[in-house]
Write an enzyme that holds these catalytic residues in place. Structure first.
Site, PDB file in Angstrom:
ATOM      1  N   ASN A  80       4.035 -20.880  14.117  1.00 18.66           N
ATOM      2  CA  ASN A  80       4.812 -22.038  14.577  1.00 18.66           C
ATOM      3  C   ASN A  80       6.047 -21.583  15.348  1.00 18.66           C
ATOM      4  O   ASN A  80       5.880 -20.804  16.295  1.00 18.66           O
ATOM      5  CB  ASN A  80       5.046 -23.093  13.483  1.00 18.66           C
ATOM      6  CG  ASN A  80       5.691 -22.633  12.219  1.00 18.66           C
ATOM      7  OD1 ASN A  80       5.144 -21.806  11.489  1.00 18.66           O
ATOM      8  ND2 ASN A  80       6.853 -23.162  11.901  1.00 18.66           N
ATOM      9  N   ASP A  81       7.211 -22.033  14.998  1.00 21.28           N
ATOM     10  CA  ASP A  81       8.389 -21.904  15.874  1.00 21.28           C
ATOM     11  C   ASP A  81       8.594 -20.524  16.507  1.00 21.28           C
ATOM     12  O   ASP A  81       8.568 -19.511  15.805  1.00 21.28           O
ATOM     13  CB  ASP A  81       9.674 -22.189  15.091  1.00 21.28           C
ATOM     14  CG  ASP A  81       9.630 -23.458  14.273  1.00 21.28           C
ATOM     15  OD1 ASP A  81       8.582 -24.109  14.215  1.00 21.28           O
ATOM     16  OD2 ASP A  81      10.667 -23.782  13.676  1.00 21.28           O
ATOM     17  N   PRO A  82       8.909 -20.504  17.815  1.00 18.73           N
ATOM     18  CA  PRO A  82       9.443 -19.272  18.407  1.00 18.73           C
ATOM     19  C   PRO A  82      10.842 -19.047  17.828  1.00 18.73           C
ATOM     20  O   PRO A  82      11.595 -20.001  17.628  1.00 18.73           O
ATOM     21  CB  PRO A  82       9.528 -19.586  19.899  1.00 18.73           C
ATOM     22  CG  PRO A  82       9.653 -21.073  19.978  1.00 18.73           C
ATOM     23  CD  PRO A  82       8.883 -21.612  18.796  1.00 18.73           C
ATOM     24  N   SER A 130      13.429 -20.441  10.555  1.00 15.88           N
ATOM     25  CA  SER A 130      13.800 -20.182  11.951  1.00 15.88           C
ATOM     26  C   SER A 130      15.253 -19.785  12.182  1.00 15.88           C
ATOM     27  O   SER A 130      16.127 -20.059  11.365  1.00 15.88           O
ATOM     28  CB  SER A 130      13.457 -21.398  12.795  1.00 15.88           C
ATOM     29  OG  SER A 130      12.061 -21.478  12.910  1.00 15.88           O
TER      30      SER A 130
END
Ligand SMILES: *[C@@H]1O[C@H](CO)[C@@H](O)[C@H](O)[C@H]1NC(C)=O
Ligand SMILES: *[C@@H]1O[C@H](CO)[C@@H](O)[C@H](O)[C@H]1NC(C)=O
Ligand SMILES: *[C@@H]1O[C@H](CO)[C@@H](O)[C@H](O)[C@H]1NC(C)=O
Ligand SMILES: *[C@@H]1O[C@H](CO)[C@@H](O)[C@H](O)[C@H]1NC(C)=O
Ligand SMILES: *[C@@H]1O[C@H](CO)[C@@H](O)[C@H](O)[C@H]1NC(C)=O
Ligand SMILES: *[C@@H]1O[C@H](CO)[C@@H](O)[C@H](O)[C@H]1NC(C)=O
Ligand SMILES: *[C@@H]1O[C@H](CO)[C@@H](O)[C@H](O)[C@H]1NC(C)=O
Ligand SMILES: *[C@H]1O[C@@H](CO)[C@H](O)[C@@H](O)[C@@H]1NC(C)=O
Length: 593
Positions: free
Chosen positions: A74-76, A135
């Site tokens: 998922n998230d960068p 994140s």
């Protein structure tokens, strides 16, 4: 109980009984727990979190979009440029194709196209992150010293208590910065001052203010009010919360992954996070956990008061501008000093089910990094794939000055690999006379709803016209990306759609008619451009030079590999001219994890 069963079945063939069996078994045996308000609304499939695929399905894997070999992403996180190397970290499950077991995976590149996978950089190991490393962002400190701020989970579900930590490279001489140290004076920031510790995450890149303080934001909520708290520090270790959040907005819910950066009112360069003053606007982007969409505003950073004030041209809330109207979430930008540009990354999730993902052995891609600039009109952003992508362009075809007179007219773009292509096209027309009226009732609707009423098969006046991507021979499957011009009271409205409704014969997929309006003076221009990056299961499109962008995830069964076709089409009564079209087969990067 079920993981044992599901371990056995991974063969994956659409339509085959064994695949249906897998879906059925997973469906029956998967306990999907929706824990409200905990973590980023990822569906929780506890018993699938560590189910490794035996065979990773190649069908629908992207060829030039970033993907690890298998498993969930998922998230960068913390994209950055350091001593000639681009770093991309991202949320990754090393053990399965659904969300869980999250670590910071790490890849490096010299060109944003070819990638080398390294060992995960940050994994749960200390009291301040033992239940998760979520994140965060990178900041390059003076003396060329990178530091990462990230969210650690100190207490597991259901509370998932969140704190902000930092990590630094173990060896600054290692060109890849493989190893990261999490010093023992972590956490740096805890929720002990009225913040909600179960909704307190995703620190931004920090910026250095004129007063010598570092400042950064943390996303949060207070009941239904979305909040970006501001923290400041002289030494990057001792952080104090500012009296007021930099910004907040009632009825938007949890703000995830805030991104706050300056953009230049003139010129084509991106700006470092710390730039303020004349000729600079600021952008605040947030990811809305409730809708799973992002929105941004363009505004002013009042530095003396440490407040951000959106301009009155930006809608601040659900109906605000989006960087992308499709599968696009948790985006994060960084300043690239090597090319003086701001580059944004985003995660695009799958539009299939968890059962599909477990069967195919992977889920999630990163979209192509985009340079990001302020539109000369000062009201919106413009995004464009980084120029390095063009190095992958292979065989090229060109069409010029082709008229599409009759409704339903389409022209095939032959001679390229239509399942893996980059297409740029400009359409023009003589008059807006035939534009359909814009129903005043639609003022209450979002663009997506209008697109679902007025798809490519609903014939119109000026439009629908555009591209038919990932189309099968007999058009059993296709994903149209198109424009449609309406005549409203004193103006024209341009709708851009990327419609997954007919993208696949497979049942049970999410097939939204993604859409956004395009803010251009269509009456003056009488033309509009479109670029689409087509890559097996993703169509990433840029309308009017990146003023409106839409990414769709689709899973054709017939329109795959060499059986995919690409067309331009017109389904309106006004003649549309393809002024010029250039399309390229896209090569695979040499190295992709
Ligand atoms: C995975 O692939 C191997 C080799 O092709 C095959 O023998 C095996 O049956 C496959 N497993 C599944 C679950 O499909
Ligand atoms: C740091 O990295 C450099 C370059 O790779 C290497 O030569 C050196 O041995 C490393 N130092 C340590 C302490 O690992
Ligand atoms: C705090 O956050 C949690 C998780 O999002 C949520 O369930 C709870 O309602 C929040 N409390 C307040 C007062 O916002
Ligand atoms: C939380 O928000 C809801 C919906 O806006 C509202 O009904 C409720 O009163 C709020 N609760 C608090 C404690 O503010
Ligand atoms: C941390 O910073 C605050 C505000 O700048 C200051 O008042 C406080 O003394 C500092 N604490 C430490 C331990 O340095
Ligand atoms: C919007 O703000 C500008 C100044 O930034 C002002 O000139 C204009 O009158 C405002 N418009 C509205 C509708 O408030
Ligand atoms: C154009 O409209 C006709 C009539 O509804 C429809 O049959 C055809 O599929 C449409 N073309 C496209 C590309 O959607
Ligand atoms: C992506 O998947 C679709 C289909 O399951 C959901 O509807 C979206 O909410 C989801 N998007 C994100 C950002 O998680």
């Amino acid at each position: 109980m079920s993981s044992k069963i599901s371990h056995k079945y991974h063969s994956y063939e659409y339509g085959s009984t064994s695949f249906l069996l897998v879906v059925l078994i997973l469906f029956i045996t998967t306990t999907t727990l929706y824990i409200h308000g905990v973590e980023a609304s990822h569906d929780f499939h506890y018993n699938l979190q560590s189910v490794e695929a035996e065979n990773v399905s190649q069908l629908h894997r992207t060829s030039y979009h970033f993907q690890p070999k298998q498993n969930w992403i998922n998230d960068p996180n913390a994209p950055m440029y350091y001593n000639g190397i681009y770093h991309l970290f991202y949320q990754y499950n090393p053990k399965g194709a659904v969300w869980g077991n999250i670590v910071w995976a790490h890849s490096v590149s010299t060109d944003l196209i070819n990638w080398k996978a390294l060992e995960p950089a940050i994994v749960p190991s200390k009291p301040f992150d033992q239940y998760g490393c979520w994140s965060g962002s990178a900041t390059i400190l003076p003396g060329n010293k990178p530091v990462i701020l990230y969210t650690g989970i100190t207490e597991g579900p259901p509370k998932n208590v969140q704190v902000q930590n930092y990590a630094i490279p173990a060896n600054l001489s290692d060109p890849y910065l493989r190893e990261w140290i999490k010093p023992d004076n972590n956490p740096l920031v805890v929720a002990n001052n009225g913040e909600n510790g179960t909704a307190f995450r995703d620190p931004t890149t920090a910026w250095l203010s004129k007063s010598g303080y570092w400042k950064m934001l943390v996303g949060s909520r207070d009941n239904d009010t979305g909040i970006a708290y501001l923290y400041k520090s002289k030494d990057f270790v001792n952080w104090t919360k500012a009296k007021d959040p930099i910004h907040s907005k009632p009825e938007t819910g949890m703000w995830e992954c805030p991104d706050f950066f300056p953009v230049s009112l003139k010129g084509v360069n991106g700006l470092d996070a710390s730039v303020t003053g004349e000729g600079v606007k600021h952008v605040l982007k947030v990811s809305l956990d409730v809708t799973r969409y992002e929105y941004y505003t363009v505004g002013t950073y009042v530095t003396e008061e440490d407040r951000y004030v959106p301009d009155n041209t930006s809608v601040d809330g659900w109906a605000g501008l989006r960087l992308d109207y499709g599968n696009f979430y948790a985006s994060k930008s960084f300043f690239d000093p090597a090319k003086n540009r701001r580059v944004i990354w985003s995660w695009a999730n799958e539009s299939d089910t968890a059962a599909h993902d477990v069967a195919k052995g992977w889920a999630g891609i990163q979209l192509i990094p985009r340079t990001i600039l302020l539109d000369p009109n000062g009201k919106q952003l413009m995004q464009w794939p980084v120029q390095e992508l063009e190095t992958l362009r292979g065989a090229k075809v060109v069409l010029t000055d082709k008229q599409m007179l009759v409704m339903g007219h389409r022209i095939e773009v032959n001679g390229i690999t239509a399942a893996q292509a980059d297409v740029e096209v400009t359409f023009s027309f003589g008059s807006l006379e035939k534009a359909e009226p814009f129903d005043p009732e639609w003022l209450e609707y979002d663009a997506q709803k209008i697109c679902s009423l007025k798809g490519s098969t609903v014939q119109g006046g000026v439009g629908p016209f555009g591209l038919l991507t990932l189309a099968s021979q007999e058009l059993e499957e296709y994903t149209p990306v198109f424009f449609r011009v309406f005549k409203a009271q004193n103006t024209h409205k341009v709708l851009m759609c990327s419609d997954a409704t007919r993208s696949s014969l497979t049942e049970g997929l999410y097939r939204p008619s993604f859409a956004g309006f395009v803010d251009v003076d269509i009456a003056a221009d009488k033309q509009i451009s479109l670029r689409s990056l087509i890559d097996n299961s993703v169509v990433e499109s840029f309308g009017a030079r990146g003023r409106t962008c839409i990414s769709s995830r689709v899973y054709p069964t017939l329109a795959v590999y060499e059986n995919a076709h690409l067309y331009v089409f017109n389904n309106g009564s006004e003649t549309i001219t393809v002024e010029n079209l250039a399309a390229w087969s896209m090569k695979k990067p040499l190295h992709m994890n």
